[in-house]
Design an enzyme around this catalytic site. Structure first.
Site, PDB file in Angstrom:
ATOM      1  N   GLU A  52      20.439   5.688 -11.874  1.00 39.53           N
ATOM      2  CA  GLU A  52      20.743   6.305 -10.494  1.00 39.53           C
ATOM      3  C   GLU A  52      21.842   5.123  -9.810  1.00 39.53           C
ATOM      4  OE1 GLU A  52      20.282   9.041  -9.148  1.00 39.53           O
ATOM      5  OE2 GLU A  52      18.439   9.695 -10.385  1.00 39.53           O
ATOM      6  N   SER A 442     -36.988  40.804   7.273  1.00 33.67           N
ATOM      7  CA  SER A 442     -37.995  40.192   7.584  1.00 33.67           C
ATOM      8  C   SER A 442     -38.072  38.834   7.905  1.00 33.67           C
ATOM      9  CB  SER A 442     -39.053  40.484   6.267  1.00 33.67           C
ATOM     10  OG  SER A 442     -39.423  41.746   6.326  1.00 33.67           O
TER      11      SER A 442
END
Length: 602
Positions: A52, A442
């Site tokens: 780079e 229940s």
């Protein structure tokens, strides 16, 4: 003002941890894990410089030679094809500017780069660059890239791996080793050659590195080991801190989840939902394919349709797609990409038509052709390799339509230890553990009985179990005649026996004596937040509640009558390890310890 970068904090990952501090989830917009320059391998820094900006430590933000070279190249091409940007310029563009390719932007880029060089040291700029740049597949910075491509920390990368990472910023998608391995290899080797030219590595070391094959890790989507629980916590975080802070500020959220219990819950729920779903029969294939094609064409077609890989080998216990090839009298052969397996009749006998019963019992198929035909696309579970012919032994499967939820709360702390909101979060994000309101049936009865005990009833109190008809014009029913499940009447019955055997009539008569309003108030005190209807049918659980509330209510029975508000977060720290949140237990005592012990005994 580039000086603001001295206090700039880039977007980082929010992590969630279990009760044993194991990583369970990540939340982010940009997958970035900050690492100091000293923890980044020298060879990775050298690779980035070589490819780079070889003169990085010599220039003041811009490289006149590189700019001149790029200018001539662009002039010949008649457009911008080469940038000539230094690492500092690339950082300037990433942090402050758009991706527009124009002369004006390049001038701005150069000005900001020079400013950066005047304010920051070279090492500070390189550290920002290596933590900021995009490396593909959602990864920002070298640590995230190392984990994405190699499944390891950046400090553990080898020379060839460093070179591949450094090769990516120019065009992450084009050079991805997952998408374009040949192009990635060529670009990686270019980086290694540049390193050798700059004297960072010897020629022999470079040649050996260029010969190495990729040993890639596995790309995974955003980590999430408990999706329904994580989404529950994420919603809380959003209300506390807002979207930007949750996804960008690198929070560490320490939760109450027991990862081992969560895995058991997930596996058990999925397994039993499949078993339950099969009771309702086989709903048919996922699709069909022309099975009479020539062998080579068929195999290619199957791989394309089903996304099978050439080298794919099924794993025992997994559920995958396959295509029916041959129907025998008591077996079916199935194609699975490049493999083949056999389903024996016993492993698909459940595949009758939905709700098909004979003489009151579920029917079972007697021949594979009762359910399948050649070319059917089906789901199969891999049972293992057959010893007789080396084919895979398979069982017919189908995705369940029936759903389920589960939540586990530690009564003494209120900590949520496991949460399941459905069969598959990717298909349905509706959290049935928290959002679904269902009739409890229940399961609601103990709330009726503990209310009765609080009003002076005892386990030995007697209520006659006998026929009764209620006429309540003020409610949704005119005449109601409750019955027991067994459709019998048992005469004088103690409360202990009535609750133990879930006797409906005794429970309704008990509710009539103590009044629905007192039970509704008790339910609220125990933590049930949904609206309970004011009528006698609530004795049998007719009024909807959430599983979250119901389990919370039951936790009081197990905790000597003390209710602790359920919670999923222990504490939260920011990226500087400062505590932002610590759990505070919200306690109440809806029933006495004596009543809790009695109802637990019942």
């Amino acid at each position: 003002d580039v000086r603001k970068l001295k206090t700039f904090q880039p977007s980082t990952i929010t992590h969630m941890y279990s009760d044993q501090n194991e990583l369970i989830a990540e939340l982010y917009l940009e997958k970035r894990i900050m690492v100091p320059l000293k923890n980044i391998p020298t060879q990775l820094k050298q690779a980035a410089l070589a490819v780079e900006d070889a003169n990085f430590y010599l220039h003041l933000g811009i490289d006149p030679k590189a700019i001149s070279r790029a200018f001539l190249t662009n002039l010949k091409a008649g457009q911008v094809v080469e940038g000539g940007s230094t690492i500092t310029q690339q950082l300037s563009k990433t942090l402050f500017l758009s991706r527009e390719r124009s002369i004006v932007r390049k001038i701005k880029e150069a000005i900001i780069a020079v400013r950066l060089e005047l304010v920051f040291t070279k090492d500070e700029i390189l550290e920002m660059y290596l933590n900021q740049i995009y490396y593909g597949h959602g990864s920002y910075g070298v640590e995230a890239a190392a984990r994405t491509y190699f499944g390891k920390h950046v400090k553990d990368l080898t020379l060839d791996e460093c070179a591949l990472i450094a090769a990516l910023p120019k065009a992450p998608n084009n050079y991805s080793p997952y998408r374009n391995p040949k192009r990635a290899r060529s670009r990686r080797n270019h980086v290694i050659r540049r390193m050798a030219q700059e004297g960072f590595v010897g020629r022999r070391e470079a040649e050996e590195a260029m010969k190495k094959e990729f040993k890639l890790g596995e790309i995974t989507n955003m980590l999430n080991k408990a999706p329904y629980f994580v989404e529950h916590i994420r919603r809380q975080l959003m209300s506390l801190y807002g979207r930007s802070r949750v996804y960008k500020s690198g929070l560490k959220v320490y939760t109450t989840l027991d990862l081992n219990k969560q895995f058991i819950a997930q596996n058990t729920t999925r397994k039993n939902l499949r078993i339950t779903d099969k009771r309702y029969g086989y709903r048919g294939p996922l699709g069909t394919v022309n099975i009479s094609l020539p062998e080579a064409t068929l195999q290619a077609s199957l791989r394309q349709i089903n996304n099978f890989e050439e080298e794919m080998s099924p794993e025992t216990g997994t559920i995958i797609k396959g295509y029916v090839r041959i129907l025998g009298n008591d077996y079916v052969t199935v194609l699975m990409g490049n493999g083949e397996g056999v389903i024996e009749l016993k492993d698909m006998a459940w595949a009758r038509e939905p709700n098909n019963k004979v003489d009151g019992r579920w029917a079972r198929i007697s021949n594979p052709s009762d359910a399948l035909k050649p070319g059917d696309k089906i789901l199969v579970k891999v049972l293992g390799l057959r010893k007789t012919d080396d084919l895979w032994s398979l069982a017919l499967e189908q995705e369940p339509e029936v759903e389920s939820a589960m939540i586990s709360i530690e009564p003494e702390t209120g900590h949520i230890k496991a949460m399941i909101g459905g069969y598959d979060f990717s298909k349905s994000q509706f959290n049935r553990a928290i959002q679904a309101v269902r009739q409890p049936g229940s399961v609601f009865k103990p709330i009726v009985y503990v209310t009765a005990i609080s009003k002076g009833f005892s386990p030995s109190s007697i209520i006659v179990d006998s026929p009764i008809i209620f006429k309540e014009k003020d409610h949704s029913f005119d005449k109601w005649k409750p019955v027991n499940f067994e459709e019998k009447f048992y005469g004088p019955t103690s409360l202990r026996t009535a609750l133990a055997h879930s006797r409906n009539i005794v429970t309704v008569k008990l509710l009539q004596k103590i009044g629905p309003r007192s039970v509704i108030q008790m339910a609220k005190n125990l933590g049930i937040s949904s609206r309970i209807e004011n009528n006698l049918s609530i004795a049998l659980g007719s009024s909807g509640v959430s599983l979250y509330d119901l389990v919370s209510a039951y936790s009081s029975f197990a905790n000597n009558g003390k209710r602790i508000e359920p919670q999923g977060i222990r504490y939260i720290v920011n990226r500087n390890s400062e505590k932002l949140f610590t759990e505070t237990r919200k306690e109440s005592q809806p029933i006495s310890s004596g009543m809790a012990n009695i109802i637990t005994s019942l």
